[in-house]
Design a protein around this motif. Structure first.
Motif, mmCIF file in Angstrom:
data_model
loop_
_atom_site.group_PDB
_atom_site.id
_atom_site.type_symbol
_atom_site.label_atom_id
_atom_site.label_comp_id
_atom_site.label_asym_id
_atom_site.label_seq_id
_atom_site.Cartn_x
_atom_site.Cartn_y
_atom_site.Cartn_z
ATOM 1 N N LEU A 57 0.828 -1.201 0.000
ATOM 2 C CA LEU A 57 0.000 0.000 0.000
ATOM 3 C C LEU A 57 0.871 1.263 0.000
ATOM 4 C CD1 LEU A 57 -2.782 -1.147 2.491
ATOM 5 C CD2 LEU A 57 -2.326 -1.833 0.124
ATOM 6 N N GLU A 58 0.655 2.105 -1.018
ATOM 7 C CA GLU A 58 1.439 3.338 -1.157
ATOM 8 C C GLU A 58 1.291 4.222 0.080
ATOM 9 O OE1 GLU A 58 0.515 5.545 -4.716
ATOM 10 O OE2 GLU A 58 2.104 6.988 -4.342
ATOM 11 N N ALA A 59 2.321 4.874 0.469
ATOM 12 C CA ALA A 59 3.685 4.792 -0.012
ATOM 13 C C ALA A 59 4.552 3.949 0.934
ATOM 14 C CB ALA A 59 4.286 6.198 -0.089
ATOM 15 N N ARG A 60 4.308 4.111 2.240
ATOM 16 C CA ARG A 60 5.210 3.440 3.185
ATOM 17 C C ARG A 60 5.079 1.929 3.116
ATOM 18 N NH1 ARG A 60 3.155 6.094 8.149
ATOM 19 N NH2 ARG A 60 1.863 7.439 6.853
ATOM 20 N N GLY A 61 3.907 1.444 2.739
ATOM 21 C CA GLY A 61 3.733 0.004 2.613
ATOM 22 C C GLY A 61 4.629 -0.597 1.542
ATOM 23 N N PHE A 62 4.949 0.187 0.503
ATOM 24 C CA PHE A 62 5.838 -0.320 -0.554
ATOM 25 C C PHE A 62 7.191 -0.740 0.018
ATOM 26 C CE2 PHE A 62 4.073 2.580 -4.207
ATOM 27 C CZ PHE A 62 2.878 1.878 -4.183
ATOM 28 N N LEU A 63 7.666 0.020 1.015
ATOM 29 C CA LEU A 63 9.019 -0.191 1.539
ATOM 30 C C LEU A 63 9.156 -1.559 2.190
ATOM 31 C CD1 LEU A 63 9.328 3.333 3.159
ATOM 32 C CD2 LEU A 63 10.367 2.591 1.005
ATOM 33 N N LEU A 76 4.685 -8.872 -6.657
ATOM 34 C CA LEU A 76 4.337 -7.641 -5.938
ATOM 35 C C LEU A 76 3.275 -6.876 -6.716
ATOM 36 C CD1 LEU A 76 5.017 -5.518 -3.671
ATOM 37 C CD2 LEU A 76 6.568 -4.490 -5.352
ATOM 38 N N VAL A 77 2.225 -6.471 -6.031
ATOM 39 C CA VAL A 77 1.181 -5.645 -6.658
ATOM 40 C C VAL A 77 1.116 -4.310 -5.925
ATOM 41 C CG1 VAL A 77 -1.284 -5.417 -7.118
ATOM 42 C CG2 VAL A 77 -0.157 -7.627 -7.437
ATOM 43 N N PRO A 78 1.471 -3.221 -6.595
ATOM 44 C CA PRO A 78 1.364 -1.914 -5.954
ATOM 45 C C PRO A 78 -0.094 -1.439 -5.932
ATOM 46 C CG PRO A 78 2.828 -1.858 -7.889
ATOM 47 C CD PRO A 78 2.070 -3.133 -7.938
ATOM 48 N N VAL A 79 -0.566 -1.099 -4.732
ATOM 49 C CA VAL A 79 -1.879 -0.460 -4.582
ATOM 50 C C VAL A 79 -1.573 1.019 -4.388
ATOM 51 C CG1 VAL A 79 -3.945 -0.294 -3.150
ATOM 52 C CG2 VAL A 79 -2.909 -2.534 -3.608
ATOM 53 N N ARG A 80 -2.021 1.845 -5.369
ATOM 54 C CA ARG A 80 -1.514 3.221 -5.418
ATOM 55 C C ARG A 80 -2.597 4.249 -5.123
ATOM 56 N NH1 ARG A 80 3.281 5.039 -8.916
ATOM 57 N NH2 ARG A 80 3.171 6.348 -7.044
ATOM 58 N N LYS A 81 -2.163 5.421 -4.728
ATOM 59 C CA LYS A 81 -3.075 6.542 -4.553
ATOM 60 C C LYS A 81 -3.637 6.925 -5.923
ATOM 61 C CE LYS A 81 -2.222 6.979 -0.105
ATOM 62 N NZ LYS A 81 -1.021 7.577 0.466
ATOM 63 N N SER A 82 -4.788 7.572 -5.890
ATOM 64 C CA SER A 82 -5.544 7.885 -7.095
ATOM 65 C C SER A 82 -4.705 8.578 -8.185
ATOM 66 C CB SER A 82 -6.692 8.797 -6.673
ATOM 67 O OG SER A 82 -7.435 9.165 -7.754
ATOM 68 N N GLY A 83 -4.867 8.109 -9.417
ATOM 69 C CA GLY A 83 -4.266 8.791 -10.564
ATOM 70 C C GLY A 83 -2.843 8.397 -10.877
ATOM 71 N N ILE A 103 -7.620 4.881 -3.227
ATOM 72 C CA ILE A 103 -6.551 4.008 -3.714
ATOM 73 C C ILE A 103 -7.069 3.174 -4.884
ATOM 74 C CG2 ILE A 103 -5.130 3.878 -1.653
ATOM 75 C CD1 ILE A 103 -6.508 1.251 -0.922
ATOM 76 N N GLU A 104 -6.125 2.711 -5.698
ATOM 77 C CA GLU A 104 -6.479 1.977 -6.919
ATOM 78 C C GLU A 104 -5.559 0.779 -7.108
ATOM 79 O OE1 GLU A 104 -8.071 5.342 -9.965
ATOM 80 O OE2 GLU A 104 -5.904 5.106 -9.863
ATOM 81 N N VAL A 105 -6.055 -0.192 -7.859
ATOM 82 C CA VAL A 105 -5.217 -1.311 -8.293
ATOM 83 C C VAL A 105 -5.523 -1.583 -9.761
ATOM 84 C CG1 VAL A 105 -6.794 -3.235 -7.715
ATOM 85 C CG2 VAL A 105 -4.334 -3.571 -7.556
ATOM 86 N N HIS A 106 -4.532 -2.035 -10.492
ATOM 87 C CA HIS A 106 -4.777 -2.401 -11.896
ATOM 88 C C HIS A 106 -5.755 -3.576 -11.970
ATOM 89 C CE1 HIS A 106 -0.973 -0.491 -13.812
ATOM 90 N NE2 HIS A 106 -2.047 0.187 -14.168
ATOM 91 N N ARG A 107 -6.675 -3.496 -12.903
ATOM 92 C CA ARG A 107 -7.696 -4.549 -13.040
ATOM 93 C C ARG A 107 -7.076 -5.902 -13.381
ATOM 94 N NH1 ARG A 107 -13.514 -2.640 -14.688
ATOM 95 N NH2 ARG A 107 -13.557 -0.703 -13.507
ATOM 96 N N ALA A 131 -10.056 -0.979 2.383
ATOM 97 C CA ALA A 131 -10.230 -0.584 0.975
ATOM 98 C C ALA A 131 -9.356 -1.450 0.074
ATOM 99 C CB ALA A 131 -9.895 0.901 0.805
ATOM 100 N N ALA A 132 -8.133 -1.733 0.537
ATOM 101 C CA ALA A 132 -7.223 -2.567 -0.261
ATOM 102 C C ALA A 132 -7.783 -3.980 -0.403
ATOM 103 C CB ALA A 132 -5.844 -2.603 0.400
#
Ligand SMILES: O=P(O)(O)OC[C@H]1O[C@H](OP(=O)(O)OP(=O)(O)O)[C@H](O)[C@@H]1O
Ligand SMILES: Nc1ncnc2[nH]cnc12
Length: 172
Positions: A57-63, A76-83, A103-107, A131-132
């Motif tokens: 989960l962006e951003a600190r979760g990525f680390l 690894l699947v990045p769940v990113r903030k909008s846009g 937050i968003e994820v690729h379909r 939400a994730a």
């Protein structure tokens, strides 16, 4: 000293950040310490069951999510903030301790039935992780667990995940 004590000693409390009344838990001192950082990644990976993907989960979760995924041999699947994601996404809007966010994820991030571990640094209200989890399920995968470095128990985030294993290395 236990790992929990070493972690707690390396989390810095910053009062009134990012807004008055919030006691912000800053994990950057922990990231600066190679031995504790490595031990945290190993501990999160050891708690996980067999999974196909780690959702960070962006951003600190990525680390944390990226090294955990490598240690587990998972994608690894990045769940990113909008846009921020370039292709088609699913999106969820939720409340935070200090505001709202989307937050968003690729379909196409998951194969059908993929077993997914969600990884983040902090579980506070649980809004982000909930939400994730919804995004992972909408994208056709199964949430197998939620792992965080630190849980702020007074915000009761864990209560949102009755049927899901929730692991935290330290509780505040
Ligand atoms: O349980 P919750 O109440 O949802 O809060 C936890 C979330 O809040 C923080 O993220 P933030 O949105 O501040 O983003 P950042 O990682 O980009 O700093 C933290 O990294 C978690 O993702
Ligand atoms: N108090 C806090 N410190 C750090 N990250 C957070 N995410 C939500 N609440 C937080």
């Amino acid at each position: 000293m236990s790992l929990q004590q070493r972690i707690s000693a390396l989390i810095r409390d910053v009062p009134d950040y990012p807004q008055p009344g919030v006691l912000f838990k800053d994990i950057t001192p922990l990231l600066h310490d190679a031995a504790v950082f490595q031990a945290v990644i190993s501990a999160i990976a050891e708690q996980a069951g067999p999974v196909d993907k780690v959702a960070g989960l962006e951003a600190r979760g990525f680390l944390l999510a990226a090294p955990v995924a490598l240690e587990l041999g998972a994608g690894l699947v990045p769940v990113r903030k909008s846009g921020k994601l370039p292709s088609e996404t699913y999106a969820e809007t939720y409340d935070l301790e200090y505001g709202t966010a989307t937050i968003e994820v690729h379909r196409d991030a998951f194969e059908p039935g993929d077993r997914v571990l969600i990884v983040d640094d902090v579980l506070a209200t649980g809004g982000t992780a909930e939400a994730a989890a919804s995004l992972v399920r909408r994208a056709g995968a199964e949430v197998h667990g939620l792992s965080v470095l630190m849980e702020l128990t007074f915000l009761n985030g864990r209560d949102r995940f009755v049927d899901l294993p929730v692991h935290s290395l330290v509780v505040v």
